[in-house]
Write an enzyme that holds these catalytic residues in place. Structure first.
Site, PDB file in Angstrom:
ATOM      1  N   SER A 166      -1.012  16.704 -14.170  1.00 58.65           N
ATOM      2  CA  SER A 166      -2.481  16.778 -14.095  1.00 58.65           C
ATOM      3  C   SER A 166      -3.207  15.456 -13.905  1.00 58.65           C
ATOM      4  O   SER A 166      -4.414  15.446 -13.682  1.00 58.65           O
ATOM      5  CB  SER A 166      -3.037  17.475 -15.337  1.00 58.65           C
ATOM      6  OG  SER A 166      -2.883  18.867 -15.208  1.00 58.65           O
ATOM      7  N   SER A 222      -4.985  19.227 -13.194  1.00 60.11           N
ATOM      8  CA  SER A 222      -6.225  19.681 -13.772  1.00 60.11           C
ATOM      9  C   SER A 222      -7.309  18.607 -13.903  1.00 60.11           C
ATOM     10  O   SER A 222      -8.484  18.926 -13.982  1.00 60.11           O
ATOM     11  CB  SER A 222      -5.955  20.266 -15.165  1.00 60.11           C
ATOM     12  OG  SER A 222      -5.565  19.233 -16.056  1.00 60.11           O
ATOM     13  N   LYS A 253     -12.276  12.662 -19.059  1.00 61.38           N
ATOM     14  CA  LYS A 253     -12.040  14.086 -18.835  1.00 61.38           C
ATOM     15  C   LYS A 253     -12.646  14.855 -20.009  1.00 61.38           C
ATOM     16  O   LYS A 253     -12.547  14.411 -21.160  1.00 61.38           O
ATOM     17  CB  LYS A 253     -10.531  14.323 -18.750  1.00 61.38           C
ATOM     18  CG  LYS A 253     -10.100  15.738 -18.377  1.00 61.38           C
ATOM     19  CD  LYS A 253      -8.572  15.804 -18.239  1.00 61.38           C
ATOM     20  CE  LYS A 253      -8.078  17.161 -17.810  1.00 61.38           C
ATOM     21  NZ  LYS A 253      -6.604  17.197 -17.630  1.00 61.38           N
TER      22      LYS A 253
END
Lengths: 485, 93
Positions: free
Chosen positions: A178, A154, A79
């Site tokens: 997330s 997210s 990420k």
């Protein structure tokens, strides 16, 4: 052979048998990225050259007869809120669009030492604030199962890249859901470890008492193997827990006879998608068939988790994001004449709407005259939420719920209504508030879209979560379903 | 109830410059979110200790020994503006 479809443990078997090389594996995944990335848009950066160079190193070690670890030579994705030395790390924010970290996050160091090969950095909701990737400062990622639907967030790019075969596994971060919510939406396994188990050093902070890094994988065995590499005490993170890390694969026994599973009644709410409820109830029946003892239980303060979370997380964020001032790194508004207007213009132009909304909310909750009524009150109710879990775990080994009340929603469906968007994390945020681990595993489909089952465990008892998740997975074939792109 | 004036005050504290449209929107949205937060007032928390942090870890110390840090040029590599080994900013006073 379609190498991009492999799990990490399958890829490892082929590597040690010398049936494929790491370079071939990486090339297969890069080819897959070339073929589907235009439709998925999971990546902020693709690190082609670095990946192939690293793969050659691993191949040389294999050729020299060296023993390699389970993640060596296998392509993965980070990420884009984890710092990578010399490689742009943006948080999908305009304010960090050109930031090149001078150091690696601890997880990046640990993965590098394990021979992992990073093929790219994945898109996210700006600063990990969101549930759909629609808040990315660059572009939205699409769900590989239906490109009209969001991948969740997210960590949407991390989840979508694995579901699309653009990575064998990935890392995300989870502050209120997330990792688990996008894992649920994209039909992959997502683990939010116990707070303090995985170092946060080099993870760009959103809400420091809630943030935790964890893996997205295609099955439970891979999740256990990634945790074997990334978990453990780190002197560079003062909130890192000084605990021993077991070999998590030892828990994958397939045996859950007599294990006690609690079903918190507050997690089956009105308005839940009927297909989600049906899939989760099917999973409960399957676990009973496998010998688990299932009983209803209660987490009475569940309804307060959303307001508690949306006071604490923005409060911590408003403090953490004060550092983006246009002085040391990132975007700066160039024309300001004095420093205060430089700060204000830099931040107003650099941050997107959701980030500003949360900074405003957090600043308000911490401001003089409102601190006791909002922030302190939220911290006290956080204690009550944590106590609910402690009480439930006196009786149960794990708790079970849906990961999210629905499957992946359409773009724009919730974008204009912050509270509707926040509600998609209603089943996941309590776990962060209590600091305990949670895992989402595929447990079926509703209208053709994947449904996630959430298992919640005692602090530092990921082993039991893996044991239950693995037993369920081995009795089903949902984890073998792949998105048709 | 948050007013537009409150929003302007908080924006100043947070060093944000909001457009008129943003001020209107945030006034409305922050009120909606805080209305949710008002649900907490129902709970009696008189004898409840606050949880700022989920783990019982306090005061992590190490020996006060100097260690190598980040090099000056690496620290400045991302700076929007620099001069003579320092970060450069617009006029302060």
């Amino acid at each position: 052979m379609t190498l991009h479809k492999l799990t990490a443990h399958e890829a490892h078997e082929l590597l040690i048998k010398k049936e494929v090389s790491s370079v071939e594996l990486i090339q297969a995944v890069l080819d897959r990225i070339d073929a589907v990335e235009g439709r998925v848009k999971a990546f902020v950066s693709i690190t082609r050259d670095e990946a192939l160079a690293k793969a050659k190193e691993v191949d040389a070690r294999i050729k020299a007869g060296e023993a390699i670890g389970p993640l060596a030579g296998v392509p993965m994705v980070l990420k884009d809120n984890m710092c990578t030395k010399g490689i742009k790390t943006t948080c999908s924010s305009k304010i960090l669009h050109n930031f090149v970290p001078p150091y690696n996050a601890t997880v990046v160091e640990k993965l590098a030492a394990a021979g992992a090969v990073v093929v790219g950095k994945a898109n996210l909701d700006e600063f990990a604030m969101g549930s759909s990737t629609e808040n990315s400062g660059f572009f939205a990622t699409r769900n590989p199962w239906n490109t009209e639907a969001v991948p969740g967030g997210s960590s949407g790019g991390s989840a979508a890249s694995v579901a699309a075969g653009e990575a064998i596994y990935s890392l995300g971060s989870d502050t209120g859901g997330s990792i688990r919510q996008p894992a649920s939406f994209c039909g992959v396994v997502g683990l939010k470890p116990t707070y303090g188990y995985v170092s946060r050093y080099g993870l760009i902070a959103f809400a420091s008492s809630l943030d935790q890094i964890g893996p997205f994988t295609k099955d439970v065995r891979d999740s256990a193997q990634v945790m074997n590499v990334i978990a453990g005490h780190d002197p560079k993170d003062s909130t890192s827990a000084p605990v021993e890390v077991p070999d998590f694969t030892k828990f994958l026994t397939g045996d859950i006879k007599g294990l006690k599973i609690g079903i918190p009644k507050e997690y089956f709410v009105d308005g839940m998608e009927p297909g989600v409820e049906a899939a989760v109830k099917g999973a409960i029946a399957k676990l009973q068939e496998l010998g688990a003892v299932v009983e209803e239980c209660s987490l009475p303060h569940t309804e307060y988790a959303l307001p508690v979370y949306y006071l604490i997380a923005p409060a911590e964020a408003s403090s953490n994001l004060a550092r983006y001032d246009g002085v040391r790194y990132g975007y700066r508004h160039e024309e300001a004449e004095d420093i205060i207007s430089m700060y204000k213009k830099t931040r107003s132009e650099g941050f997107g709407a959701e980030v500003k909304r949360r900074i405003m909310l957090g600043t308000y909750a911490l401001s003089s005259g409102y601190y006791d009524a909002y922030y302190l009150k939220a911290l006290k109710v956080r204690t009550l939420i944590k106590d609910d879990f402690d009480k439930a775990f006196e009786k149960f080994d794990v708790l079970l719920s849906p990961t999210a009340p629905s499957t992946a929603f359409r773009f724009g469906e919730k974008a204009d209504n912050p509270i509707q968007m926040y509600l998609s994390d209603i089943f996941t945020m309590s776990v962060n508030l209590a600091g305990i681990p949670g895992i989402s595993i595929p447990c079926g489909f509703s209208n053709g879209m994947p449904v996630g089952l959430q298992l919640m465990g005692k602090a530092f008892d990921e082993g039991t979560l893996f044991r239950v998740a693995h037993a369920f997975e081995q009795s089903s074939d949902y984890h073998q379903a792949r998105a048709n792109l | 109830m948050i007013t537009k004036k409150d929003v302007e005050h908080v924006a100043l504290l947070a060093r944000l410059e909001l457009s008129e449209a943003e001020k209107e929107k945030f006034t409305e949205q922050l009120n909606a979110i805080l209305e949710y937060a008002d649900a907490l007032k129902k709970l009696d928390t008189t004898n409840v200790q606050p949880t700022a942090h989920p783990l019982p870890i306090n005061n992590v110390f190490r020996e006060d020994v100097a260690r190598p840090g980040i090099a000056n040029e690496d620290a400045l590599a991302n700076a929007p503006e620099q001069e003579d080994g320092f970060f450069k900013v617009p006029k302060i006073v």
